[in-house]
Design a protein around this motif. Structure first.
Motif, PDB file in Angstrom:
ATOM      1  N   VAL A  25      -6.244  -9.875   3.574  1.00  0.00           N
ATOM      2  CA  VAL A  25      -7.180  -8.923   2.965  1.00  0.00           C
ATOM      3  C   VAL A  25      -7.101  -7.587   3.696  1.00  0.00           C
ATOM      4  O   VAL A  25      -7.068  -6.518   3.069  1.00  0.00           O
ATOM      5  N   GLN A  26      -7.035  -7.635   5.016  1.00  0.00           N
ATOM      6  CA  GLN A  26      -6.932  -6.410   5.813  1.00  0.00           C
ATOM      7  C   GLN A  26      -5.610  -5.686   5.535  1.00  0.00           C
ATOM      8  O   GLN A  26      -5.585  -4.457   5.385  1.00  0.00           O
ATOM      9  N   LEU A  27      -4.518  -6.426   5.452  1.00  0.00           N
ATOM     10  CA  LEU A  27      -3.216  -5.806   5.173  1.00  0.00           C
ATOM     11  C   LEU A  27      -3.186  -5.207   3.769  1.00  0.00           C
ATOM     12  O   LEU A  27      -2.591  -4.145   3.551  1.00  0.00           O
ATOM     13  N   TYR A  28      -3.839  -5.857   2.805  1.00  0.00           N
ATOM     14  CA  TYR A  28      -3.883  -5.313   1.452  1.00  0.00           C
ATOM     15  C   TYR A  28      -4.664  -3.997   1.437  1.00  0.00           C
ATOM     16  O   TYR A  28      -4.236  -3.026   0.802  1.00  0.00           O
ATOM     17  N   ALA A  29      -5.790  -3.960   2.149  1.00  0.00           N
ATOM     18  CA  ALA A  29      -6.567  -2.713   2.235  1.00  0.00           C
ATOM     19  C   ALA A  29      -5.724  -1.610   2.878  1.00  0.00           C
ATOM     20  O   ALA A  29      -5.759  -0.452   2.434  1.00  0.00           O
ATOM     21  N   ALA A  30      -4.949  -1.960   3.896  1.00  0.00           N
ATOM     22  CA  ALA A  30      -4.071  -0.980   4.544  1.00  0.00           C
ATOM     23  C   ALA A  30      -2.977  -0.517   3.585  1.00  0.00           C
ATOM     24  O   ALA A  30      -2.611   0.664   3.570  1.00  0.00           O
ATOM     25  N   ALA A  31      -2.457  -1.424   2.759  1.00  0.00           N
ATOM     26  CA  ALA A  31      -1.420  -1.053   1.793  1.00  0.00           C
ATOM     27  C   ALA A  31      -1.972  -0.084   0.749  1.00  0.00           C
ATOM     28  O   ALA A  31      -1.312   0.902   0.391  1.00  0.00           O
ATOM     29  N   VAL A  32      -3.179  -0.349   0.266  1.00  0.00           N
ATOM     30  CA  VAL A  32      -3.814   0.550  -0.702  1.00  0.00           C
ATOM     31  C   VAL A  32      -4.034   1.922  -0.064  1.00  0.00           C
ATOM     32  O   VAL A  32      -3.760   2.965  -0.682  1.00  0.00           O
ATOM     33  N   GLU A  33      -4.492   1.939   1.183  1.00  0.00           N
ATOM     34  CA  GLU A  33      -4.686   3.207   1.886  1.00  0.00           C
ATOM     35  C   GLU A  33      -3.360   3.927   2.109  1.00  0.00           C
ATOM     36  O   GLU A  33      -3.271   5.150   1.952  1.00  0.00           O
ATOM     37  N   TYR A  34      -2.321   3.181   2.455  1.00  0.00           N
ATOM     38  CA  TYR A  34      -0.988   3.757   2.646  1.00  0.00           C
ATOM     39  C   TYR A  34      -0.514   4.436   1.363  1.00  0.00           C
ATOM     40  O   TYR A  34      -0.033   5.569   1.384  1.00  0.00           O
ATOM     41  N   GLY A  39      -0.107   9.789  -1.860  1.00  0.00           N
ATOM     42  CA  GLY A  39      -0.350  10.528  -3.092  1.00  0.00           C
ATOM     43  C   GLY A  39      -0.431   9.665  -4.332  1.00  0.00           C
ATOM     44  O   GLY A  39      -0.367  10.164  -5.449  1.00  0.00           O
ATOM     45  N   ILE A  40      -0.584   8.366  -4.140  1.00  0.00           N
ATOM     46  CA  ILE A  40      -0.643   7.431  -5.263  1.00  0.00           C
ATOM     47  C   ILE A  40      -2.036   6.810  -5.303  1.00  0.00           C
ATOM     48  O   ILE A  40      -2.370   5.982  -4.459  1.00  0.00           O
ATOM     49  N   PRO A  41      -2.848   7.205  -6.261  1.00  0.00           N
ATOM     50  CA  PRO A  41      -4.175   6.603  -6.359  1.00  0.00           C
ATOM     51  C   PRO A  41      -4.058   5.155  -6.826  1.00  0.00           C
ATOM     52  O   PRO A  41      -3.048   4.791  -7.449  1.00  0.00           O
ATOM     53  N   PRO A  42      -5.046   4.330  -6.538  1.00  0.00           N
ATOM     54  CA  PRO A  42      -5.006   2.957  -7.049  1.00  0.00           C
ATOM     55  C   PRO A  42      -4.838   2.953  -8.574  1.00  0.00           C
ATOM     56  O   PRO A  42      -5.558   3.657  -9.281  1.00  0.00           O
ATOM     57  N   TYR A  48       2.199  -0.852  -9.367  1.00  0.00           N
ATOM     58  CA  TYR A  48       1.324  -0.585  -8.218  1.00  0.00           C
ATOM     59  C   TYR A  48       1.033  -1.885  -7.474  1.00  0.00           C
ATOM     60  O   TYR A  48       1.098  -1.940  -6.244  1.00  0.00           O
ATOM     61  N   LYS A  49       0.705  -2.927  -8.230  1.00  0.00           N
ATOM     62  CA  LYS A  49       0.419  -4.224  -7.622  1.00  0.00           C
ATOM     63  C   LYS A  49       1.637  -4.728  -6.850  1.00  0.00           C
ATOM     64  O   LYS A  49       1.505  -5.237  -5.736  1.00  0.00           O
ATOM     65  N   LEU A  50       2.818  -4.564  -7.426  1.00  0.00           N
ATOM     66  CA  LEU A  50       4.050  -4.978  -6.752  1.00  0.00           C
ATOM     67  C   LEU A  50       4.245  -4.211  -5.449  1.00  0.00           C
ATOM     68  O   LEU A  50       4.586  -4.796  -4.418  1.00  0.00           O
ATOM     69  N   ALA A  51       4.020  -2.912  -5.478  1.00  0.00           N
ATOM     70  CA  ALA A  51       4.169  -2.098  -4.267  1.00  0.00           C
ATOM     71  C   ALA A  51       3.202  -2.552  -3.186  1.00  0.00           C
ATOM     72  O   ALA A  51       3.589  -2.720  -2.020  1.00  0.00           O
ATOM     73  N   ALA A  52       1.950  -2.757  -3.545  1.00  0.00           N
ATOM     74  CA  ALA A  52       0.949  -3.182  -2.565  1.00  0.00           C
ATOM     75  C   ALA A  52       1.280  -4.562  -2.011  1.00  0.00           C
ATOM     76  O   ALA A  52       1.236  -4.784  -0.795  1.00  0.00           O
ATOM     77  N   SER A  70      11.025  -0.996   3.571  1.00  0.00           N
ATOM     78  CA  SER A  70      12.348  -1.314   3.029  1.00  0.00           C
ATOM     79  C   SER A  70      12.723  -0.361   1.896  1.00  0.00           C
ATOM     80  O   SER A  70      11.871   0.268   1.267  1.00  0.00           O
ATOM     81  N   VAL A  71      14.010  -0.276   1.661  1.00  0.00           N
ATOM     82  CA  VAL A  71      14.538   0.623   0.632  1.00  0.00           C
ATOM     83  C   VAL A  71      13.972   0.270  -0.741  1.00  0.00           C
ATOM     84  O   VAL A  71      13.607   1.152  -1.520  1.00  0.00           O
ATOM     85  N   GLY A  72      13.859  -1.011  -1.046  1.00  0.00           N
ATOM     86  CA  GLY A  72      13.338  -1.431  -2.346  1.00  0.00           C
ATOM     87  C   GLY A  72      11.895  -1.012  -2.556  1.00  0.00           C
ATOM     88  O   GLY A  72      11.532  -0.508  -3.620  1.00  0.00           O
ATOM     89  N   VAL A  73      11.076  -1.185  -1.535  1.00  0.00           N
ATOM     90  CA  VAL A  73       9.667  -0.786  -1.639  1.00  0.00           C
ATOM     91  C   VAL A  73       9.572   0.728  -1.698  1.00  0.00           C
ATOM     92  O   VAL A  73       8.772   1.281  -2.454  1.00  0.00           O
ATOM     93  N   ARG A  74      10.388   1.415  -0.932  1.00  0.00           N
ATOM     94  CA  ARG A  74      10.402   2.886  -0.961  1.00  0.00           C
ATOM     95  C   ARG A  74      10.735   3.387  -2.369  1.00  0.00           C
ATOM     96  O   ARG A  74      10.136   4.348  -2.853  1.00  0.00           O
ATOM     97  N   ALA A  75      11.675   2.735  -3.054  1.00  0.00           N
ATOM     98  CA  ALA A  75      12.040   3.141  -4.419  1.00  0.00           C
ATOM     99  C   ALA A  75      10.859   2.978  -5.371  1.00  0.00           C
ATOM    100  O   ALA A  75      10.609   3.847  -6.224  1.00  0.00           O
ATOM    101  N   ILE A  76      10.117   1.890  -5.224  1.00  0.00           N
ATOM    102  CA  ILE A  76       8.937   1.680  -6.067  1.00  0.00           C
ATOM    103  C   ILE A  76       7.890   2.749  -5.784  1.00  0.00           C
ATOM    104  O   ILE A  76       7.299   3.322  -6.702  1.00  0.00           O
ATOM    105  N   ILE A  77       7.665   3.050  -4.504  1.00  0.00           N
ATOM    106  CA  ILE A  77       6.692   4.078  -4.130  1.00  0.00           C
ATOM    107  C   ILE A  77       7.099   5.431  -4.694  1.00  0.00           C
ATOM    108  O   ILE A  77       6.268   6.171  -5.230  1.00  0.00           O
ATOM    109  N   ASN A  78       8.377   5.754  -4.612  1.00  0.00           N
ATOM    110  CA  ASN A  78       8.849   7.032  -5.161  1.00  0.00           C
ATOM    111  C   ASN A  78       8.605   7.110  -6.664  1.00  0.00           C
ATOM    112  O   ASN A  78       8.184   8.146  -7.177  1.00  0.00           O
TER     113      ASN A  78
END
Length: 95
Positions: A25-34, A39-42, A48-52, A70-78
């Motif tokens: 739960v704490q890591l998920y909250a940190a992922a949402v904050e990250y 610059g990505i709102p919830p 979005y769920k996949l990225a988090a 990782s490169v894969g997660v970075r691509a989703i974030i981009n």
């Protein structure tokens, strides 16, 4: 985070015990904050769920938040960032 959301996160991370629930739960909250700080709102989207979830899995496996993503997660974030700011400015772009 609801119980249903935690169950889905645990399934994604292949966690079949309850000892780490508070950590997840704490890591998920940190992922949402990250993502928010990037610059990505919830968003109520699968991407979005996949990225988090992917961020949580990376951090959970590393036993803490690591400096690298990782490169894969970075691509989703981009891709999420492009969607959040209204596209890439390309003439025929659609989200």
């Amino acid at each position: 985070m609801t119980g249903e959301q935690l169950t889905a996160l645990k399934r994604y991370c292949h966690v079949d015990h309850d000892e780490d629930d508070a950590l997840l739960v704490q890591l998920y909250a940190a992922a949402v904050e990250y993502l928010t700080n990037a610059g990505i709102p919830p968003l109520p989207t699968a991407l979005y769920k996949l990225a988090a979830h992917a961020l949580v899995l990376e951090w959970y496996d590393a036993e803490g938040i690591s400096a690298s993503v990782s490169v894969g997660v970075r691509a989703i974030i981009n891709q999420l960032k492009l969607s959040a700011v209204g596209g890439c400015g390309c003439p025929n772009w659609t989200p």
